[in-house]
Design a protein around this motif. Structure first.
Motif, PDB file in Angstrom:
ATOM      1  N   GLY A  14       0.826  -1.194   0.000  1.00  0.00           N
ATOM      2  CA  GLY A  14       0.000   0.000   0.000  1.00  0.00           C
ATOM      3  C   GLY A  14       0.864   1.247   0.000  1.00  0.00           C
ATOM      4  O   GLY A  14       2.017   1.208   0.413  1.00  0.00           O
ATOM      5  N   ARG A  16       0.606   5.548   0.806  1.00  0.00           N
ATOM      6  CA  ARG A  16      -0.227   6.669   1.244  1.00  0.00           C
ATOM      7  C   ARG A  16      -0.366   7.681   0.128  1.00  0.00           C
ATOM      8  O   ARG A  16       0.623   7.985  -0.549  1.00  0.00           O
ATOM      9  CB  ARG A  16       0.444   7.381   2.405  1.00  0.00           C
ATOM     10  CG  ARG A  16       0.559   6.547   3.614  1.00  0.00           C
ATOM     11  CD  ARG A  16       1.440   7.264   4.616  1.00  0.00           C
ATOM     12  NE  ARG A  16       1.544   6.458   5.797  1.00  0.00           N
ATOM     13  CZ  ARG A  16       1.241   6.870   7.022  1.00  0.00           C
ATOM     14  NH1 ARG A  16       0.913   8.137   7.218  1.00  0.00           N
ATOM     15  NH2 ARG A  16       1.321   6.063   8.036  1.00  0.00           N
ATOM     16  N   PHE A  45      -2.713  -1.089  -3.163  1.00  0.00           N
ATOM     17  CA  PHE A  45      -3.843  -0.254  -2.768  1.00  0.00           C
ATOM     18  C   PHE A  45      -3.417   1.114  -2.251  1.00  0.00           C
ATOM     19  O   PHE A  45      -2.298   1.324  -1.810  1.00  0.00           O
ATOM     20  CB  PHE A  45      -4.703  -0.977  -1.721  1.00  0.00           C
ATOM     21  CG  PHE A  45      -4.069  -1.062  -0.365  1.00  0.00           C
ATOM     22  CD1 PHE A  45      -3.135  -2.038  -0.074  1.00  0.00           C
ATOM     23  CD2 PHE A  45      -4.417  -0.150   0.629  1.00  0.00           C
ATOM     24  CE1 PHE A  45      -2.550  -2.110   1.175  1.00  0.00           C
ATOM     25  CE2 PHE A  45      -3.840  -0.218   1.882  1.00  0.00           C
ATOM     26  CZ  PHE A  45      -2.896  -1.206   2.155  1.00  0.00           C
ATOM     27  N   HIS A  50      -4.653   5.304   6.138  1.00  0.00           N
ATOM     28  CA  HIS A  50      -3.335   5.512   6.744  1.00  0.00           C
ATOM     29  C   HIS A  50      -2.926   6.972   6.650  1.00  0.00           C
ATOM     30  O   HIS A  50      -2.334   7.523   7.564  1.00  0.00           O
ATOM     31  CB  HIS A  50      -2.277   4.641   6.066  1.00  0.00           C
ATOM     32  CG  HIS A  50      -2.330   3.225   6.508  1.00  0.00           C
ATOM     33  ND1 HIS A  50      -1.501   2.733   7.482  1.00  0.00           N
ATOM     34  CD2 HIS A  50      -3.125   2.212   6.141  1.00  0.00           C
ATOM     35  CE1 HIS A  50      -1.793   1.457   7.678  1.00  0.00           C
ATOM     36  NE2 HIS A  50      -2.771   1.119   6.884  1.00  0.00           N
ATOM     37  N   GLN A 140      -2.496  -1.692   9.453  1.00  0.00           N
ATOM     38  CA  GLN A 140      -1.633  -2.262   8.416  1.00  0.00           C
ATOM     39  C   GLN A 140      -1.671  -3.792   8.481  1.00  0.00           C
ATOM     40  O   GLN A 140      -1.709  -4.463   7.447  1.00  0.00           O
ATOM     41  CB  GLN A 140      -0.190  -1.760   8.588  1.00  0.00           C
ATOM     42  CG  GLN A 140       0.714  -2.242   7.467  1.00  0.00           C
ATOM     43  CD  GLN A 140       2.014  -1.461   7.368  1.00  0.00           C
ATOM     44  OE1 GLN A 140       2.200  -0.439   8.034  1.00  0.00           O
ATOM     45  NE2 GLN A 140       2.907  -1.930   6.535  1.00  0.00           N
ATOM     46  N   ASP A 143      -4.761  -4.858   6.776  1.00  0.00           N
ATOM     47  CA  ASP A 143      -4.606  -4.775   5.312  1.00  0.00           C
ATOM     48  C   ASP A 143      -3.966  -6.048   4.772  1.00  0.00           C
ATOM     49  O   ASP A 143      -4.354  -6.579   3.730  1.00  0.00           O
ATOM     50  CB  ASP A 143      -3.683  -3.611   4.911  1.00  0.00           C
ATOM     51  CG  ASP A 143      -4.161  -2.255   5.384  1.00  0.00           C
ATOM     52  OD1 ASP A 143      -5.377  -2.099   5.613  1.00  0.00           O
ATOM     53  OD2 ASP A 143      -3.302  -1.354   5.544  1.00  0.00           O
ATOM     54  N   GLN A 158       9.919  -0.450   7.469  1.00  0.00           N
ATOM     55  CA  GLN A 158       8.592  -1.028   7.703  1.00  0.00           C
ATOM     56  C   GLN A 158       8.651  -2.498   8.118  1.00  0.00           C
ATOM     57  O   GLN A 158       7.610  -3.139   8.295  1.00  0.00           O
ATOM     58  CB  GLN A 158       7.744  -0.909   6.430  1.00  0.00           C
ATOM     59  CG  GLN A 158       7.449   0.520   5.995  1.00  0.00           C
ATOM     60  CD  GLN A 158       6.097   0.989   6.473  1.00  0.00           C
ATOM     61  OE1 GLN A 158       5.111   0.269   6.423  1.00  0.00           O
ATOM     62  NE2 GLN A 158       6.036   2.214   6.983  1.00  0.00           N
TER      63      GLN A 158
HETATM   64  N1  TRP Z   1       2.328   1.910   6.167  1.00  0.00           N
HETATM   65  C1  TRP Z   1       2.714   2.060   4.782  1.00  0.00           C
HETATM   66  C2  TRP Z   1       3.305   3.454   4.620  1.00  0.00           C
HETATM   67  O1  TRP Z   1       3.159   4.265   5.503  1.00  0.00           O
HETATM   68  C3  TRP Z   1       1.564   1.905   3.839  1.00  0.00           C
HETATM   69  C4  TRP Z   1       0.841   0.646   4.061  1.00  0.00           C
HETATM   70  C5  TRP Z   1      -0.373   0.536   4.640  1.00  0.00           C
HETATM   71  C6  TRP Z   1       1.259  -0.657   3.710  1.00  0.00           C
HETATM   72  N2  TRP Z   1      -0.755  -0.777   4.681  1.00  0.00           N
HETATM   73  C7  TRP Z   1       0.226  -1.525   4.130  1.00  0.00           C
HETATM   74  C8  TRP Z   1       2.394  -1.181   3.115  1.00  0.00           C
HETATM   75  C9  TRP Z   1       0.332  -2.903   3.972  1.00  0.00           C
HETATM   76  C10 TRP Z   1       2.501  -2.556   2.964  1.00  0.00           C
HETATM   77  C11 TRP Z   1       1.465  -3.405   3.379  1.00  0.00           C
HETATM   78  O2  TRP Z   1       3.910   3.706   3.615  1.00  0.00           O
END
Ligand code: TRP
Ligand code: SF4
Length: 405
Positions: A14, A16, A45, A50, A140, A143, A158
């Protein structure tokens, strides 16, 4: 489950919606996505909720950014035929799973996530003492677990979120995976694999459980991954039955560490919107040329006749990304001997960036001219993501005991 068996692997990532994307996003994230979508089943996505965890005061900006970002993705070559492209908030099941996970998420785990304290310190001008901000790694996790994704491409920063996701999944499975009649259901699933495989599975399970033979566990897992005739639910039961943990309702994902790309910006620092040193993916050619032309160079080269030192020059950093060895040698020699001027030196960089951006800009213009097509792609992605999400939530609700009849 192995993240390295492409057939069984699901990648989810994902982003932002923070604004128009630039070359830093392209080299750091998107090129990787383009590769992944060829090899894996991918879910990409827009993490709009977030964005709200830190930018809850910027409503109008988020909605514009969502569409700009999706167009940037498509322009770069994210292919909706290969990947499911959707918007988080259009799949409200994410909120429900977030809520249920939050019931079993220990506060201590959340306070210990390194980004929690870091971000609070970095974004001092914002009030981040909110419930939403503390809980965003749980969001997260939701997700990721919603789609039973197995491989999560992330940068170093991350990895702790994927780790927390694994711990939450384990805790959830342990607490809720012991459905009534688990053993019977598992045995029934064993029989569905056919006589030969059932026998093999039983043997391997015995070897692991009685002798702690880890190789047998691995072989048994591989056997399960190769089974075409059993349902996803049965497969998870059989995974859990192997190590006695109960049913694996939410499988643990693995982090797929993305090599850190430190795409240099126009001033020698990492390219980032907050430094104002970016080149946008759909910026027009004149602006791109102007930006590179006015880049600072080695401050020792005041006059054309002064020799310079490429390693002290931000333009050289771009040559390292874009130029072949011959050109790099030409820069080194020409700069140090004052044989070339800075304008000459920047020319190959400008050409390379223009060549990289031309097809992106072109496709971006096409999508911009046809917003309905973009809306359609995203609507289809959301529909398809939602149907997966509904399935997971049915299982989750049942496991948690919320399926009233
Ligand atoms: N937390 C990630 C960011 O701040 C974005 C994100 C949200 C994400 N859900 C996720 C990334 C799930 C990987 C998987 O950039
Ligand atoms: Fe930088 Fe190139 Fe000028 Fe040398 S010649 S200072 S490397 S721009």
């Amino acid at each position: 489950m192995s993240a390295h068996n492409p057939r069984q692997s699901r990648v989810l990532s994902g982003m932002r919606p923070t604004g128009r994307l630039h070359l830093g996003h392209y080299h750091g994230v998107l090129k990787n996505w383009l590769r992944l979508q060829q090899e894996y089943e991918c879910y990409f996505f827009v993490a709009d909720w977030h964005a709200l965890t830190t930018a809850y005061e910027e409503r109008e900006i988020i909605s514009r950014n969502v569409w700009d970002m999706v167009i940037d993705w498509l322009a770069c070559g994210v292919n909706p035929k290969l990947a499911t492209v959707f918007i988080q908030s259009r799949v409200p099941e994410h909120a429900e799973l977030h809520l249920l996970l939050s019931m079993v998420a220990p506060l201590g785990w959340l306070e210990r996530v390194p980004t929690y304290k870091d971000q609070q310190e970095n974004l001092r001008e914002k009030d981040l003492l909110t419930y939403g901000f503390l809980g965003y790694p749980v969001l997260q996790a939701a997700d990721i677990l919603m789609y039973k994704a197995t491989a999560i491409p992330v940068g170093e920063d991350q990895v702790s979120h994927v780790e927390l996701t694994r711990e939450l999944a384990r805790r959830f499975n342990y607490m809720f995976g012991r459905e009534p009649g688990f053993e019977e259901k598992a045995e029934e699933a064993v029989r569905k694999m056919g006589k030969k495989n059932a026998k093999l599975y039983a043997n391997l399970r015995k070897r692991y459980q009685e002798q702690g033979d880890h190789e047998a566990l691995e072989v048994a897992r591989a056997l399960l991954e190769g089974q075409q005739n059993i349902t996803l639910g049965d497969r998870e039961r059989l995974f859990g039955y192997l190590d006695g943990s109960g049913r694996n309702i939410l499988p643990e994902p693995e982090a797929l560490l993305t090599p850190a790309s430190r795409m240099p910006g126009l001033d020698g620092r990492k390219m980032s919107k907050s430094y104002g040193n970016t080149i946008g993916l759909r910026e027009d050619p004149d602006a791109v040329e102007r930006k590179v032309r006015t880049m600072p160079t080695d401050p020792a080269r005041v006059r054309r006749s002064d020799p310079g030192e490429p390693t002290k020059c931000p333009v050289w950093d771009l040559h390292k990304v874009y130029s072949d060895e011959r050109t790099q040698d030409w820069v080194m020699d020409g700069c140090r001997s004052a044989g070339i001027g800075c304008i000459d030196c920047k020319k190959p960089v400008i050409d390379a960036v223009q060549a990289e951006l031309a097809p992106i800009r072109q496709r971006g213009e096409e999508f911009e001219a046809d917003p309905d097509a973009v809306r359609r792609i995203v609507a289809e992605g959301c529909e398809s993501a939602r149907s997966d999400a509904r399935e997971t939530m049915d299982e989750v609700r049942t496991a948690v005991g919320l399926e009233y009849r």
